[in-house]
Design a protein around this motif. Structure first.
Motif, short mmCIF file in Angstrom:
data_model
loop_
_atom_site.label_atom_id
_atom_site.label_comp_id
_atom_site.label_asym_id
_atom_site.label_seq_id
_atom_site.Cartn_x
_atom_site.Cartn_y
_atom_site.Cartn_z
N SER A 1 4.66 -3.04 5.12
CA SER A 1 5.08 -2.92 3.72
C SER A 1 5.82 -1.61 3.49
CB SER A 1 3.88 -3.03 2.79
OG SER A 1 2.98 -1.95 2.99
N THR B 1 1.88 -6.97 -0.45
CA THR B 1 1.00 -5.97 0.15
C THR B 1 -0.44 -6.16 -0.30
OG1 THR B 1 2.84 -4.38 0.22
CG2 THR B 1 0.62 -3.49 0.42
N GLN C 1 -0.29 4.33 -3.84
CA GLN C 1 0.53 3.12 -3.84
C GLN C 1 0.63 2.52 -5.25
OE1 GLN C 1 -0.88 0.25 -0.85
NE2 GLN C 1 1.15 0.41 0.08
N GLY D 1 1.55 3.89 1.20
CA GLY D 1 1.37 3.03 2.36
C GLY D 1 1.23 3.82 3.65
N PHE E 1 0.09 -2.07 6.39
CA PHE E 1 0.67 -0.99 5.59
C PHE E 1 1.96 -0.47 6.21
CE2 PHE E 1 -3.86 -0.76 4.36
CZ PHE E 1 -3.71 -0.86 2.98
#
Length: 490
Positions: A196, A51, A134, A115, A193
């Motif tokens: 992930s 990420t 995150q 995310g 995002f």
């Protein structure tokens, strides 16, 4: 008959009595279960690293969308780093009290929630807040990956398992910029995002099944203030370096942050001796093998992340390569890291941790000396130099994790490995920031290179790589105190 209430063929979970509580520990015993456990842990680490690697390549696009300045967009990375630095030391100790599985899944949920906030963020401040959320959740993933391996895998086989986890970091670092560039251009940066987030949610049921269900029964005490003081000190230290690099070390944000970090760490060490149940046992800092692992881990991460940042910058500014071409220069080294990390981990199980670590540090130092001598010269030599740094780091990363875990008694694994992860990350954050300040100072001074072998026109970069070598020398000296084999009861 005679097997009791556990039933035919079932084994009772071992019980461990410690300090007024009983710890029940269930770990996967069959090889298939162990492989499943390692696959889940390595996948979680891969997603968390992937990420960051994907998002970083899209920062120019994000900056243009929000109309942000360079300093403002930098908070997408800085905010993540500060929240991660504060959070990562806490999770090891918390997992001692509430169980690795429960805290690991909590971290994945926090990472996914952050995310989601990033994907929906209508403004830069909310994007930064999402990245910080995150980081707060995601800090549990690398910290508890090592803790879980140390608790599940016996000492003689731990290195190979840690190597597999480390290889996922190299693989994510290698493919992240490529995947991020392709997907970001095709679907937009928000899709990164969403992707992930989806992967993180998919991991939760597997983590619930694979991770050890160790839990503490009875009295549970956590010196949360001590853990926060250590994390706060790390965050303020990184923030001070960042501010010094951008605004100057004489400015209040820089020296005020360093003062705050010193006071926070002073408070942390005072609580070690005054708190009824300190965040970590004071005896950890009298354990020379463990302290040596802290020093080696800090130095190795300081050097590897400095090379990761300044080699592409060198190739763009001095050699005139495009950012994409400069990024590709790191790919062979990242691939070597992914391939060699399991090998170095298994090697440390067979021959002990010190020899792979010393060889790796020596190769990293020699490669950085090469970079210092050829900075601004033929790009091929620069690529060979950074690949040498990565190969050397592959022979340090898994063994030094093995060394830290092996130096700890079983009762200290969670807190000790969590603290090691915090120091490890501190090296990764402070290396680029400190060496960036050195690079800026040398560019302003416009003097000749310190390295007498240097013959090209990028003296500030030459001196920067030479400065990294000095830190590696300290790590090499500290490696003399590493313990070759795990301590009894590790």
């Amino acid at each position: 008959m005679g097997r009791g209430p556990t039933g035919r063929g079932r084994r009772r979970a071992p019980l461990e009595a410690r300090g007024g509580r009983v710890r029940v520990f269930r770990a996967p015993q069959r090889p298939l279960r162990v492989r499943f456990f390692l696959a889940v842990v390595a996948s979680a680490v891969f997603v968390s690293v992937l990420t960051g690697a994907m998002v970083n390549v899209m920062l120019p696009v994000i900056r243009a969308e929000f109309g942000a300045s360079a300093a403002q967009i930098g908070w997408v990375v800085t905010g993540f780093s500060l929240a991660f630095a504060v959070s990562v030391p806490l999770y090891g100790r918390v997992s001692d009290l509430y169980g690795v599985r429960r805290v690991f899944v909590f971290g994945i949920v926090g990472f996914a929630a952050g995310g989601l906030l990033c994907a929906l963020a209508p403004s830069l401040p909310l994007l930064v807040a999402g990245r910080m959320l995150q980081a707060t959740g995601g800090a549990a993933i690398p910290a508890l990956a090592t803790v879980a391996v140390a608790k599940v895998i016996p000492p003689g086989a731990r290195g190979g398992a840690l190597g597999l986890v480390s290889s996922s970091i190299g693989a994510a670092s290698a493919v992240g910029p490529i995947v991020g560039g392709v997907l970001g251009q095709a679907f937009g940066w928000r899709a990164l995002f969403v992707g992930s987030l989806s992967l993180a949610l998919l991991l939760i049921p597997f983590a619930l099944r694979a991770l050890p269900s160790d839990r503490a029964r009875g009295a549970q005490r956590l010196d949360l203030l001590g853990g926060v003081l250590f994390g706060l000190g790390a965050g303020l230290f990184l923030f001070g370096i960042t501010q010094g690099q951008t605004a100057g070390f004489a400015t209040f944000p820089a020296w005020g942050s360093f003062l705050g970090a010193a006071l926070a760490w002073l408070g942390f060490f005072r609580r070690l001796h005054r708190a009824a149940a300190p965040f970590v046992a004071p005896t950890l800092f009298a354990n020379r093998a463990y302290v040596a692992a802290l020093a080696v881990g800090f130095g190795a991460m300081f050097a590897s992340f400095s090379a990761l940042v300044f080699v592409p910058l060198l190739l763009v500014e001095e050699n005139g390569l495009s950012p994409a071409a400069a990024g590709l220069a790191l790919t062979p080294g990242a691939a070597a890291l992914a391939l060699l990390s399991p090998l170095s981990g298994r090697l440390s199980d067979r021959v002990g941790v010190r020899r792979p670590i010393v060889a790796g540090l020596a190769l990293m130092g020699a490669s950085l000396l090469l970079l210092s001598a050829v900075a601004g010269g033929p790009p091929l030599w620069v690529v060979l130099g950074v690949m040498g740094v990565y190969v050397g780091f592959a022979f340090v990363q898994s063994p030094v994790n093995n060394a830290a875990a092996g130096a700890l008694a079983k009762r200290d694994v969670g807190a000790g490995v969590g603290l090691f992860s915090g120091v490890y990350f501190l090296g990764a954050g402070s290396g680029p920031a400190a060496m960036g300040a050195l690079l800026a100072a040398r560019q302003e001074a416009a003097g000749l290179a310190v390295n007498p072998l240097y013959r090209f026109g990028a003296a500030p970069f030459s001196d920067t790589f030479l400065g990294v070598v000095v830190v590696l020398v300290g790590a090499l000296v500290a490696s003399a105190w590493l313990r070759e084999r795990p301590t009894a009861g590790a």
